[in-house]
Design a protein around this motif. Structure first.
Motif, PDB file in Angstrom:
ATOM      1  N   ARG A 125      -7.603  -3.592  -6.770  1.00  0.00           N
ATOM      2  CA  ARG A 125      -8.563  -2.557  -6.378  1.00  0.00           C
ATOM      3  C   ARG A 125      -7.973  -1.167  -6.605  1.00  0.00           C
ATOM      4  NH1 ARG A 125      -9.319  -4.330  -1.682  1.00  0.00           N
ATOM      5  NH2 ARG A 125     -11.051  -5.696  -2.257  1.00  0.00           N
ATOM      6  N   GLU A 134       0.809  -1.226   0.000  1.00  0.00           N
ATOM      7  CA  GLU A 134       0.000   0.000   0.000  1.00  0.00           C
ATOM      8  C   GLU A 134       0.841   1.273   0.000  1.00  0.00           C
ATOM      9  OE1 GLU A 134      -3.582   2.104   2.622  1.00  0.00           O
ATOM     10  OE2 GLU A 134      -2.657   0.224   3.290  1.00  0.00           O
ATOM     11  N   GLU A 160      -5.679  -6.393  -3.332  1.00  0.00           N
ATOM     12  CA  GLU A 160      -5.599  -4.974  -2.987  1.00  0.00           C
ATOM     13  C   GLU A 160      -4.988  -4.150  -4.114  1.00  0.00           C
ATOM     14  OE1 GLU A 160      -6.926  -3.549  -0.385  1.00  0.00           O
ATOM     15  OE2 GLU A 160      -7.700  -5.478   0.307  1.00  0.00           O
TER      16      GLU A 160
END
Length: 250
Positions: free
Chosen positions: A140, A112, A137
């Motif tokens: 997304r 992230e 993730e």
């Protein structure tokens, strides 16, 4: 490597300099001349070639070892390549270290805290024609950034399509996995890295290396539509020296 890149034996040069003294007091010791291809020419011109060294690893022989890099030296060899640009030399050094450049399919998994920094590279890879696959993730994040991608699930989840199936079936040609100490799925990430190595899929775990790969493919106009070797310079190290001398004297 530095000696070959410069065309001068730096060990010998350093030894001579130490024997001569800080101000060259010992006149019996002659210093090595600066090679013509690296010496500054009138007008400030310098040589016009790059040298890049890529490491080689033996993770495939070390069953179960985590193919990730830290501060300890993990490479078991290096390969140097020369070229007229950093992009040319970089890609040739990768190929010389047995890395097969991807033609179409790349899997990306980005921690992230690194995603915003890596977004320009993802954009570039997509525009170059690569088909990007991503973990949950990361997928997304790419959806929100309007970067085309296909979601692949971690093997442990039992969901399809899975990373394990795509790697074992040879449907992924490069894995870019950028994780750090903040990564939550450490076991899953290790499993993907290990599977990539076991099946001979090139693995990149460094943001700067992945970014330079995308820049190099773009700079050489390779992408997914051209033959890699057709776009590359094929001069030897000695020929690069000679070419550099000619470019600075002209």
């Amino acid at each position: 490597f530095a000696s070959k890149a410069l065309g001068v034996n730096l060990i010998e040069a350093a030894t001579r300099a130490m024997k001569a003294g800080p101000n060259g007091e010992d006149k019996s010791v002659s210093l090595l001349p600066i090679p013509a291809h690296v010496a500054e020419q009138p007008g400030g011109a310098r040589s016009s070639f790059w040298a890049v060294k890529s490491p080689m690893f033996s993770f495939k022989r070390l069953l179960g070892a985590d193919p990730s890099l830290g501060v300890e030296m993990a490479s078991t060899g290096e390969v140097a390549a020369f070229g007229p640009t950093v992009h040319d030399a970089f890609l040739k050094s990768l190929m010389a270290s047995t890395v097969k450049l991807p033609q179409k399919h790349i899997l990306v998994s980005i921690q992230e805290k690194l995603r915003d920094d890596f977004k320009p590279t993802l954009d570039k890879l997509s525009k170059l024609g690569y088909e990007l696959y991503a973990t949950e993730e990361t997928s997304r994040f790419m959806d929100e950034a309007d970067i085309p991608n296909t979601l692949l699930h971690f093997g442990e989840s039992g969901l399809k399509p899975s990373i394990d199936d795509y790697l074992t079936d040879g449907k992924i040609e490069l894995v870019i996995m950028l994780s750090n100490q903040y990564s939550k799925r450490t076991i899953d990430n290790y499993a993907v890295r290990r599977l990539a190595v076991d099946y001979g899929v090139p693995l990149v775990t460094n943001l700067q290396v992945a970014a330079l790969f995308a820049e190099s493919v773009e700079a050489l106009g390779i992408g997914t539509s051209a033959t890699t070797t057709q776009a590359m310079d094929v001069l030897s190290m000695q020929e690069q020296y000679e070419k550099a001398i000619g470019s600075t004297s002209s």
